[in-house]
Design a protein around this motif. Structure first.
Motif, PDB file in Angstrom:
ATOM      1  N   LEU A   8       0.912  -1.296   0.097  1.00 18.29           N
ATOM      2  CA  LEU A   8      -0.072  -0.130   0.068  1.00 18.29           C
ATOM      3  C   LEU A   8       0.966   1.327  -0.012  1.00 18.29           C
ATOM      4  O   LEU A   8       0.689   2.147  -0.650  1.00 18.29           O
ATOM      5  CB  LEU A   8      -0.717   0.029   1.290  1.00 18.29           C
ATOM      6  N   SER A   9       1.951   1.348   0.706  1.00 25.01           N
ATOM      7  CA  SER A   9       2.992   2.503   0.919  1.00 25.01           C
ATOM      8  C   SER A   9       3.386   2.703  -0.600  1.00 25.01           C
ATOM      9  O   SER A   9       3.677   3.841  -0.973  1.00 25.01           O
ATOM     10  CB  SER A   9       3.726   2.453   1.837  1.00 25.01           C
ATOM     11  N   GLU A  10       3.855   1.542  -1.234  1.00 30.35           N
ATOM     12  CA  GLU A  10       4.658   1.737  -2.268  1.00 30.35           C
ATOM     13  C   GLU A  10       3.498   2.230  -3.612  1.00 30.35           C
ATOM     14  O   GLU A  10       4.022   3.105  -4.212  1.00 30.35           O
ATOM     15  CB  GLU A  10       5.113   0.349  -3.060  1.00 30.35           C
ATOM     16  N   ALA A  11       2.436   1.973  -3.339  1.00 26.72           N
ATOM     17  CA  ALA A  11       1.350   2.445  -4.398  1.00 26.72           C
ATOM     18  C   ALA A  11       1.094   3.832  -4.309  1.00 26.72           C
ATOM     19  O   ALA A  11       1.060   4.665  -4.971  1.00 26.72           O
ATOM     20  CB  ALA A  11       0.102   1.233  -4.205  1.00 26.72           C
ATOM     21  N   ASN A  12       1.052   4.135  -2.830  1.00 26.59           N
ATOM     22  CA  ASN A  12       0.733   5.488  -2.810  1.00 26.59           C
ATOM     23  C   ASN A  12       2.194   6.322  -3.061  1.00 26.59           C
ATOM     24  O   ASN A  12       1.736   7.676  -3.398  1.00 26.59           O
ATOM     25  CB  ASN A  12       0.474   5.814  -1.072  1.00 26.59           C
ATOM     26  N   GLU A  13       3.044   5.951  -2.748  1.00 31.54           N
ATOM     27  CA  GLU A  13       4.539   6.591  -3.369  1.00 31.54           C
ATOM     28  C   GLU A  13       4.484   6.831  -4.831  1.00 31.54           C
ATOM     29  O   GLU A  13       4.832   7.887  -5.269  1.00 31.54           O
ATOM     30  CB  GLU A  13       5.628   5.857  -2.832  1.00 31.54           C
ATOM     31  N   MET A  14       3.988   5.963  -5.677  1.00 28.14           N
ATOM     32  CA  MET A  14       3.806   6.097  -6.896  1.00 28.14           C
ATOM     33  C   MET A  14       2.766   7.147  -7.526  1.00 28.14           C
ATOM     34  O   MET A  14       2.669   7.579  -8.605  1.00 28.14           O
ATOM     35  CB  MET A  14       3.673   4.837  -7.699  1.00 28.14           C
ATOM     36  N   LEU A  15       1.730   7.428  -6.500  1.00 25.79           N
ATOM     37  CA  LEU A  15       0.436   8.002  -7.157  1.00 25.79           C
ATOM     38  C   LEU A  15       0.689   9.417  -7.901  1.00 25.79           C
ATOM     39  O   LEU A  15       0.157   9.470  -8.809  1.00 25.79           O
ATOM     40  CB  LEU A  15      -0.484   7.991  -5.840  1.00 25.79           C
ATOM     41  N   PRO A  16       1.443  10.264  -7.081  1.00 26.53           N
ATOM     42  CA  PRO A  16       1.824  11.346  -7.757  1.00 26.53           C
ATOM     43  C   PRO A  16       2.077  11.427  -9.230  1.00 26.53           C
ATOM     44  O   PRO A  16       1.636  11.924 -10.051  1.00 26.53           O
ATOM     45  CB  PRO A  16       2.789  12.328  -6.799  1.00 26.53           C
ATOM     46  N   GLN A  17       3.092  10.477  -9.508  1.00 26.82           N
ATOM     47  CA  GLN A  17       3.554  10.452 -10.859  1.00 26.82           C
ATOM     48  C   GLN A  17       2.557   9.871 -11.802  1.00 26.82           C
ATOM     49  O   GLN A  17       2.475  10.304 -13.003  1.00 26.82           O
ATOM     50  CB  GLN A  17       4.709   9.491 -10.997  1.00 26.82           C
ATOM     51  N   LEU A  18       1.811   8.911 -11.076  1.00 29.08           N
ATOM     52  CA  LEU A  18       0.840   8.169 -12.139  1.00 29.08           C
ATOM     53  C   LEU A  18      -0.334   9.046 -12.228  1.00 29.08           C
ATOM     54  O   LEU A  18      -0.991   9.039 -13.591  1.00 29.08           O
ATOM     55  CB  LEU A  18       0.147   7.056 -11.432  1.00 29.08           C
ATOM     56  N   GLN A  19      -0.768   9.913 -11.380  1.00 27.05           N
ATOM     57  CA  GLN A  19      -1.720  11.003 -11.636  1.00 27.05           C
ATOM     58  C   GLN A  19      -1.121  11.859 -12.612  1.00 27.05           C
ATOM     59  O   GLN A  19      -2.046  12.250 -13.454  1.00 27.05           O
ATOM     60  CB  GLN A  19      -2.073  11.707 -10.342  1.00 27.05           C
ATOM     61  N   GLU A  20      -0.082  12.214 -12.683  1.00 30.05           N
ATOM     62  CA  GLU A  20       0.471  13.218 -13.799  1.00 30.05           C
ATOM     63  C   GLU A  20       0.458  12.528 -15.026  1.00 30.05           C
ATOM     64  O   GLU A  20       0.060  13.114 -16.146  1.00 30.05           O
ATOM     65  CB  GLU A  20       1.947  13.723 -13.255  1.00 30.05           C
TER      66      GLU A  20
END
Length: 138
Positions: A8-20
């Motif tokens: 879950l923490s890895e997914a949240n770390e990636m989220l800003p780049q994925l949102q962009e």
């Protein structure tokens, strides 16, 4: 399921780049759709008038090339999600799944556009409607 799994923490770390990446993809798909609809209407009207004239120059070559380039760009952006190990389920609204394991079960941690963070999951075959909050003790 594939090799790469996320916490879950890895997914949240990636989220800003994925949102962009998702915003870029949404923007270009919207532009593509607008251009394609306009192109279809204009080409249909043109063909009705000029269909009988042999050898007339195709005035749509440039637009068709632009659409093809945009399609390649969309395909590349979509492939970038796969390369990062995530599954892009929907472009608009954005829906992204992260392969994961909870206990001994293969699951998909999921995020929907508009959510501040990744916080839900579902089974591999449950889909979005089967979402549940991710347990706090990851």
């Amino acid at each position: 399921m594939g090799n790469k799994t996320f916490t879950l923490s890895e997914a949240n770390e990636m989220l800003p780049q994925l949102q962009e990446d998702l915003r870029k993809l949404q923007q270009i798909t919207e532009q593509f759709e607008d251009l394609y609809i306009s192109y279809q209407k204009e080409k249909a009207a043109y063909e009705q008038v000029f269909a009988a004239i042999e050898g007339s120059e195709d005035p749509f070559f440039e637009r068709e090339s632009q659409l093809e380039f945009m399609k390649m760009e969309v395909d590349l952006l979509i492939e970038n999600f796969s390369r990062k190990g995530v599954q892009l389920k929907m472009i608009t609204p954005g829906l992204i799944d992260f392969p994961a394991v909870l206990g001994n079960e293969d699951i998909l941690i999921c995020w929907k556009e508009g959510e501040a963070e990744v916080s839900h999951y579902h089974g591999l075959h449950d889909g979005f409607m089967g979402r549940k909050p991710f347990p706090q003790d990851e």
